[in-house]
Design a protein around this motif. Structure first.
Motif, short mmCIF file in Angstrom:
data_model
loop_
_atom_site.label_atom_id
_atom_site.label_comp_id
_atom_site.label_asym_id
_atom_site.label_seq_id
_atom_site.Cartn_x
_atom_site.Cartn_y
_atom_site.Cartn_z
N ILE A 225 0.84 -1.21 0.00
CA ILE A 225 0.00 0.00 0.00
C ILE A 225 0.86 1.25 0.00
O ILE A 225 0.61 2.20 -0.75
N PHE A 226 1.90 1.26 0.82
CA PHE A 226 2.73 2.46 0.95
C PHE A 226 3.47 2.79 -0.33
O PHE A 226 3.63 3.97 -0.69
N LEU A 227 3.90 1.77 -1.08
CA LEU A 227 4.73 2.01 -2.25
C LEU A 227 3.95 2.18 -3.55
O LEU A 227 4.40 2.88 -4.45
N SER A 228 2.79 1.55 -3.68
CA SER A 228 2.16 1.39 -4.98
C SER A 228 1.30 2.55 -5.43
O SER A 228 0.65 3.21 -4.62
N SER A 229 1.27 2.74 -6.76
CA SER A 229 0.19 3.53 -7.34
C SER A 229 -1.04 2.64 -7.48
O SER A 229 -2.17 3.09 -7.31
N SER A 230 -0.83 1.36 -7.77
CA SER A 230 -1.88 0.35 -7.66
C SER A 230 -1.21 -1.00 -7.41
O SER A 230 -0.06 -1.20 -7.77
N ILE A 231 -1.97 -1.90 -6.81
CA ILE A 231 -1.44 -3.20 -6.41
C ILE A 231 -1.98 -4.27 -7.35
O ILE A 231 -3.17 -4.28 -7.69
#
Length: 252
Positions: A197-203
């Motif tokens: 969640i912290f890193l992604s633009s989408s998962i």
């Protein structure tokens, strides 16, 4: 699209099923996606097919609309371990992709390595050996080496999983800064929901094995984010939704 899988399948020798089964998905240029799934579900297999370590059984893989078979050095790959050679200095380790390309003089290699080390906060470490660096510093050096491949697509396979908690969150924040600066396209494998969640633009979520689909779930955060954003109600709900998805896989 930067990367596109078209009905790709892969079967490991000795297995009687395809761990990747007719998988199709695409990744747009400049995006940061985490591939989220439980351990052993086949996430890393996707990377190994993309970087040419494994050959797909069927289907096509395109990078910038060209088949990967037609493109050399199509991506930079960073595995879970830093894989820095202990007998080479940090500078010599970072020079490896430049040596392989065979288009730079020794002086040009040194200049590029020095610049890369400065960008990741390791200027002064050129002549040090890997065992003289902390875990986080070694991972930054490994990332700099990956950047020196010159590839616009970076595949990062759980690069922070072996780090202690505080070092790990520090590296996550640092990686976001690197992405915002260089605008590379990043695929990052993890089984850590909060990290995704912290890193992604989408998962891109692996919902089952064999992998037939990757469910894309947008993260409602902008590029400029802090760990405090993880306490927002919609993010807490998203975290719980993803945890439940992973729990279902473990229960199968």
């Amino acid at each position: 699209m930067m990367l596109e899988f078209q009905n790709v399948s892969y079967q490991y020798p000795g297995e009687d099923f395809d761990i990747i089964d007719q998988l199709s998905f695409s990744v747009e240029k400049g995006a940061f996606h985490c591939v989220l799934g439980v351990s052993g579900c086949g996430k890393s297999t996707i990377f190994r097919i993309t970087n040419g370590l494994l050959k797909q059984k069927s289907g096509r893989i395109l990078i910038n609309d060209l088949p990967i078979e037609e493109k050399k050095g199509n991506c930079g790959y960073m595995p879970q371990k830093d894989l820095l050679f202990p007998w080479r200095t940090i500078g010599e380790n970072l020079a490896l992709p430049l040596e392989i390309q065979r288009k730079y003089s020794k002086k040009e290699q040194q200049e590029q390595v020095m610049k890369a080390l400065k960008e990741v906060g390791l200027d002064g470490c050129y002549g040090k050996r890997p065992d003289e660096l902390s875990g986080g510093m070694r991972q930054r050096a490994a990332f700099a080496r990956t950047m020196l491949t010159g590839s616009d697509l970076l595949l990062l396979d759980e690069p922070f999983s072996a780090l202690d908690f505080l070092t790990r969150i520090s590296m996550q924040e640092w990686l976001l800064e690197q992405w915002q600066t260089h605008k590379k396209t990043i695929l990052f494998i993890t089984h850590d929901v909060e990290e995704a969640i912290f890193l992604s633009s989408s998962i891109l979520v692996v919902e089952s094995t064999p992998i037939r689909t990757l469910k894309e779930i947008p993260v409602p955060l902008g590029e400029k984010r802090t760990r405090k954003d993880l306490t927002r109600p919609e993010i807490v709900d998203l975290k719980e939704e993803l945890i439940q998805t992973l729990r279902k896989q473990v229960a199968l």
